[in-house]
Every structure is written in structure tokens, then in C-alpha cells.
Design a protein around this motif. Structure first.
Motif, PDB file in Angstrom:
ATOM      1  N   ASP A  95       0.836  -1.201   0.000  1.00 24.09           N
ATOM      2  CA  ASP A  95       0.000   0.000   0.000  1.00 24.09           C
ATOM      3  C   ASP A  95       0.877   1.261   0.000  1.00 24.09           C
ATOM      4  O   ASP A  95       0.657   2.193  -0.775  1.00 24.09           O
ATOM      5  CB  ASP A  95      -0.893  -0.032   1.247  1.00 24.09           C
ATOM      6  CG  ASP A  95      -1.925   1.079   1.250  1.00 24.09           C
ATOM      7  OD1 ASP A  95      -2.964   0.914   0.592  1.00 24.09           O
ATOM      8  OD2 ASP A  95      -1.681   2.115   1.888  1.00 24.09           O
ATOM      9  N   ARG A  96       1.878   1.268   0.862  1.00 24.84           N
ATOM     10  CA  ARG A  96       2.747   2.441   1.001  1.00 24.84           C
ATOM     11  C   ARG A  96       3.543   2.695  -0.282  1.00 24.84           C
ATOM     12  O   ARG A  96       3.702   3.852  -0.707  1.00 24.84           O
ATOM     13  CB  ARG A  96       3.696   2.215   2.186  1.00 24.84           C
ATOM     14  CG  ARG A  96       4.531   3.407   2.572  1.00 24.84           C
ATOM     15  CD  ARG A  96       5.259   3.163   3.886  1.00 24.84           C
ATOM     16  NE  ARG A  96       6.132   1.991   3.809  1.00 24.84           N
ATOM     17  CZ  ARG A  96       6.817   1.504   4.849  1.00 24.84           C
ATOM     18  NH1 ARG A  96       6.717   2.070   6.047  1.00 24.84           N
ATOM     19  NH2 ARG A  96       7.590   0.451   4.706  1.00 24.84           N
ATOM     20  N   ALA A  97       4.014   1.616  -0.922  1.00 23.97           N
ATOM     21  CA  ALA A  97       4.772   1.790  -2.164  1.00 23.97           C
ATOM     22  C   ALA A  97       3.873   2.279  -3.294  1.00 23.97           C
ATOM     23  O   ALA A  97       4.306   3.079  -4.146  1.00 23.97           O
ATOM     24  CB  ALA A  97       5.447   0.471  -2.546  1.00 23.97           C
ATOM     25  N   LEU A 113       1.058   4.099  -2.880  1.00 22.98           N
ATOM     26  CA  LEU A 113       0.823   5.512  -2.545  1.00 22.98           C
ATOM     27  C   LEU A 113       1.972   6.361  -3.098  1.00 22.98           C
ATOM     28  O   LEU A 113       1.765   7.423  -3.701  1.00 22.98           O
ATOM     29  CB  LEU A 113       0.722   5.634  -1.017  1.00 22.98           C
ATOM     30  CG  LEU A 113       1.026   6.975  -0.340  1.00 22.98           C
ATOM     31  CD1 LEU A 113       0.104   8.078  -0.829  1.00 22.98           C
ATOM     32  CD2 LEU A 113       0.902   6.846   1.183  1.00 22.98           C
ATOM     33  N   HIS A 114       3.186   5.876  -2.899  1.00 24.87           N
ATOM     34  CA  HIS A 114       4.385   6.583  -3.364  1.00 24.87           C
ATOM     35  C   HIS A 114       4.431   6.675  -4.890  1.00 24.87           C
ATOM     36  O   HIS A 114       4.548   7.755  -5.465  1.00 24.87           O
ATOM     37  CB  HIS A 114       5.615   5.841  -2.828  1.00 24.87           C
ATOM     38  CG  HIS A 114       6.918   6.474  -3.201  1.00 24.87           C
ATOM     39  ND1 HIS A 114       8.040   5.739  -3.483  1.00 24.87           N
ATOM     40  CD2 HIS A 114       7.279   7.773  -3.356  1.00 24.87           C
ATOM     41  CE1 HIS A 114       9.034   6.563  -3.772  1.00 24.87           C
ATOM     42  NE2 HIS A 114       8.609   7.798  -3.703  1.00 24.87           N
ATOM     43  N   GLY A 159       1.741   8.737  -6.484  1.00 26.77           N
ATOM     44  CA  GLY A 159       1.833  10.140  -6.102  1.00 26.77           C
ATOM     45  C   GLY A 159       2.783  10.931  -6.977  1.00 26.77           C
ATOM     46  O   GLY A 159       2.770  12.160  -6.975  1.00 26.77           O
TER      47      GLY A 159
END
Lengths: 282, 282
Positions: free
Chosen positions: B207-209, B211-212, B215
Motif C-alpha cells: 500500500d505504502r509503495a 501511494l508513493h 503520487g
């Protein structure tokens, strides 16, 4: 500011805070400042739960904005890390009012995703430092006491020892900063001493994140890097053969960034406060 | 090209390859193409060891350049993933000669760090696909056979089913692409169908990757994202509550990138070949 003491609003943009930690934090604050107890307003959102997070994105962003935009609140204090602050960035940035920019914001670890984004908007009251959840650590009162000393009195003793009004500073978790690189929420750290720390990441991941961070042209304009503590590093298979300091020195050399030595920050009770930008002791 | 068959040079810019896998790969190639066996030249660097890596950075970069710049070699095939390709990027880009740009390059996972960087230099023979090390998987011959079918004959059967000469494509491991974002080695994927896959990462990290990645303003210019397989995901604590497809759909929605459905790639024996850019079946 209320007569007698400041008002601190606490939100949890990432993981949920146990209510007992909130109570313990309030008691600690009362015992530390009996004559002028800070009012600690834990937003009910801190104790909510939605899968991995302390409430869904909308709920967490709303709570953050309620506190950030509240004129009667002096400081927004992150309750804890985990993961989730960065998911709120676009919502939060879109909802800020002028009341938000005059506040102090304090947190670290995952909170760096929002601190970094707010720094792109020129907020000058941002700081890396301990959170309520640090009370879970053995001896964690020392960390929370330090955070309160900064929030209530801007106590110089709370600051990382190399911080001064003479220069620009910022502090980030390595992985969190890596995930800001190349986004609109990557702060301009030109001329800043950049302090970095890490927890629970394999050494090859630390190496990879530093390769990433130091490869970014804007990051290469920092004044230098200081390395905080990298703790709870799982064993590498095969052994990575380098310490975190060797890894940081390698990437500083490769990218032309001065390595300036250790920083007194990390996921531990000795974690010091590092303001973003220039220190204001007002 | 040699009379009878092509010449494939194999290097290991990340982790070390077991010599037995090299022998097994050579035997497989001979049995598949008895009349025109491809010459598989495993560079001795593949079998070296230096801590985490198959030799130190200088040794691995040198081996990569020897193969890339060799006029007598038709294709550079990555031996395996792991971690380390991205550490060589600046050395490799500085040492390439014109002979390097006419070759085919095939690999995936960590190899994406160099494939991405070479794509920024306009290389048009890059492809995501199986490697020798896939022979370690049960049924791994199918994967290596597919890689050889692509390298030797540009066999359409080796390709991911949605790849066609009508559009632009690229494929990456999610974590590897995340670490290219905001660096000079982030490829321009405007108008490309971007296929992503992952292995052995917690769902919150995926999820975090994402989002990155989503973005990044340049990534928002892709034609769309297809999701390959995300395998061996360690349990999330607490449960993340979303599948990888839900996570990708979420970030596609949030960033305005079309989600185009599944991609037939992943860290497994069914991993298909995805050329970078426009398919050339020459």
C-alpha cells in the motif's frame, strides 16, 4: 493559550492508541506541571479502529483537520506511528485553514509523511520528537517528558544536541522519507542538516532506501546527513557486512553529501526533538 | 549472431547464482534448440560472492559492462534478482558504449533497477521476464524455456497476453519501482501500460509503495496499471483488510490512473515476458 497552560490536541493519523496510554500521558503531564497543567485533548479518533488504521482515511483526516484548524489548540501532537499518515496527505492539505499554520506539530516515524508534506506548505512549527505511544517503552516516561518539555516550554534540553538557531535541520525515518521522494510532498531540505533514523528494517533495505534518497537531486542539496540510531535490524541473509554508519557513509560519499556524524534520535526513549527548519525558542 | 544460434551473456548484478543452475540452464538450452543451440556465456562474476552480493560493486559493474559492450553478444540476461542492481547504475551508465544499445536485456525483480535506468537512455531492447534462477522453482523449466523462446525467437507465446505492437508497455516489481521514483533513473512511462508485481512484502508495504508510486506526477501520465501476482505476502498485524487488487484499485482511483485489470506476471513459473516500450518482433 489557556490561562495557566497550553492546550495540546492529540490525533492518530496512523495506528490506534490504547486508551490506557492516553490516561497515563495525561497523568504524567499533570504531575510534571502541577501549577500550569497543559490540557491534553485526545481526539476520540485516537481510539478508533479500522483494519490496520485508527479509523478510516476520512475519519483520521477529519480528526487531524479538526485539531489543526482549531484556534484554541496550541499544538498538534501525533499519538503514535505505525503506518497511515501519508494516506491522508491530499485530504489534509486540501482542508487546512490559516489557524493550522501557527501551531506546533510534534511526532516522528510514520508521522514524518505528514510533517514533510506540511513543510512543503511553509509550516514553521514542525518538529520530530517523542509521542504518547513511547510510554509503552521501558523508561518511556523520559521520552514523553521530553516531548512535553518542548511543547510546554520549548526547553533547550529537549533538543538534539547539534540543533541551534544558527542552522536549518530536519529529521526523518529513512523509509518514510524514501516514500516522499519524487512526490509533490517531498520537502525542500536544501541547506538543512538532515537527521535520519530507522527501526526494524533489514540492512539491505536501509541500503536500498539510502541509495534512493541520496540519488534524488534535491536531496543532494542538503548541508549534510547525520545518522541517528538504527535499531532492531533483523539479521540479513547472507550477512550484509556493513554497519548502518558504513552504509550511510557510502551513500554520502557516492552522492557528494557531507556525512556529519551521529544524531541523537531513534525509536527509543533517548529520541531527541529536532525542529524542521530554523529553531524558534519563542 | 554466431552461425547457428545467438549468443547470450549472463551476469548477476545483484545476488550470486549457484553454478549448478548455470549448468542446468545450458543443458536446457541445448535440449530445446539442438540444431542451433544458443551459446550461453555465464560471466564468472555470476558465481562470485561479496557479502550480500555476487562480487563487489566494481566487479559486478565491470562484468555487466563487459557483456553489454561486447559486439559478439546478442543479449544480456540477468542471472537472478535479490538486491544490488541499483547500486551499479551510475557506474554502468557511465561505461556503456554504442554496442550496448543494440542488445536485448532480459530480467525482472531487482533487475528492474537497471532496466529502468537503461530505459532512460533510450534503450529499446529491454524486457521483463524469467531468469536462470527461476530453475530453482518447482516446474521452473517452463519459465526459463519461455525466456529462451523470447531471446532466441521472439516467440509471441512468451509474451504477456495483453502485449501488442499497438501500445507501449513496461513491467516492474512494485518495491523496485518505488525506489526509482524521483531519481535521475526513473524512466518516462508516459502512455505506457505499467504492469506491477510483488513478492514477500507485507500488504501495508505494498500500500505504502503504491501511494508513493502513484503520487509521482510523471507516473500519473501512464496509460494505466495492470496488477500481476503479489505472492508470499506475510500476514499483516492487524489484518490489512484489503487484497492487493483492492489496494491497487484504491490508488488508481485516488490518482486518476486507469486500472486495467490483471497482468500475467509475478515471482513464479508463469511469469510472462513484457517488453519495455513498443514490441519489436524483429
Amino acid at each position: 493559550m489557556r490561562p495557566g497552560g497550553i492546550t495540546i490536541g492529540i490525533v492518530a493519523p496512523a495506528s490506534r492508541l490504547e486508551p490506557a496510554l492516553a490516561e497515563k500521558t495525561i497523568e504524567l503531564a499533570r504531575s510534571l506541571y502541577p501549577d500550569r497543567p497543559p490540557e491534553l485533548r485526545f481526539h476520540p479518533q485516537c481510539f478508533m479502529s479500522s483494519g490496520h488504521f485508527a479509523g478510516d482515511d476520512e475519519t483520521r483526516a477529519q480528526a487531524f483537520l479538526e485539531v489543526a484548524n482549531d484556534e484554541s489548540i496550541d499544538a498538534l501532537w501525533f499519538a503514535r506511528g505505525g503506518y497511515g499518515s501519508g494516506r491522508l496527505t491530499e485530504r489534509v492539505l486540501a482542508g487546512l485553514t490559516p489557524a493550522a499554520s501557527g501551531k506546533t506539530y510534534l511526532g516522528y516515524s510514520d508521522a514524518g509523511a505528514l510533517l514533510g508534506a506540511l513543510y512543503t506548505r511553509g509550516f514553521d512549527g514542525l518538529a520530530h520528537g517523542p509521542m504518547s505511544a513511547d510510554l509503552k517503552r521501558e523508561g518511556g516516561e523520559a521520552a514523553v517528558k521530553r516531548a512535553l518539555a518542548f511543547l510546554v516550554d520549548r526547553a533547550p534540553s529537549a533538543l538534539e544536541r547539534t540543533v541551534s538557531a544558527a542552522g536549518l535541520t530536519a529529521a526523518f525515518n529513512i523509509t518514510v522519507l524514501s516514500h516522499l521522494i519524487g512526490t509533490p510532498w517531498q520537502p525542500d531540505l536544501s541547506g538543512h542538516v538532515l537527521m535520519l533514523e530507522e527501526v526494524s528494517e533489514h540492512m539491505y533495505r536501509i541500503d536500498r532506501a539510502l541509495l534512493h534518497i541520496t540519488g534524488n537531486p534535491a536531496i543532494r542539496r542538503v548541508a549534510g546527513i547525520r545518522l541517528g540510531r538504527c535499531s532492531a535490524i533483523p539479521p540479513n541473509e547472507p550477512d550484509f557486512g556493513q554497519t548502518a554508519e558504513q552504509v550511510v557513509r557510502h551513500w554520502c560519499d557516492a552522492s557528494g553529501i557531507p556525512y556529519l556524524g551521529p544524531a541523537d534520535i531513534g525509536h527509543d526513549i533517548d529520541n531527541k526533538v529536532v525542529p524542521f527548519g530554523r529553531l524558534r525558542l519563542a
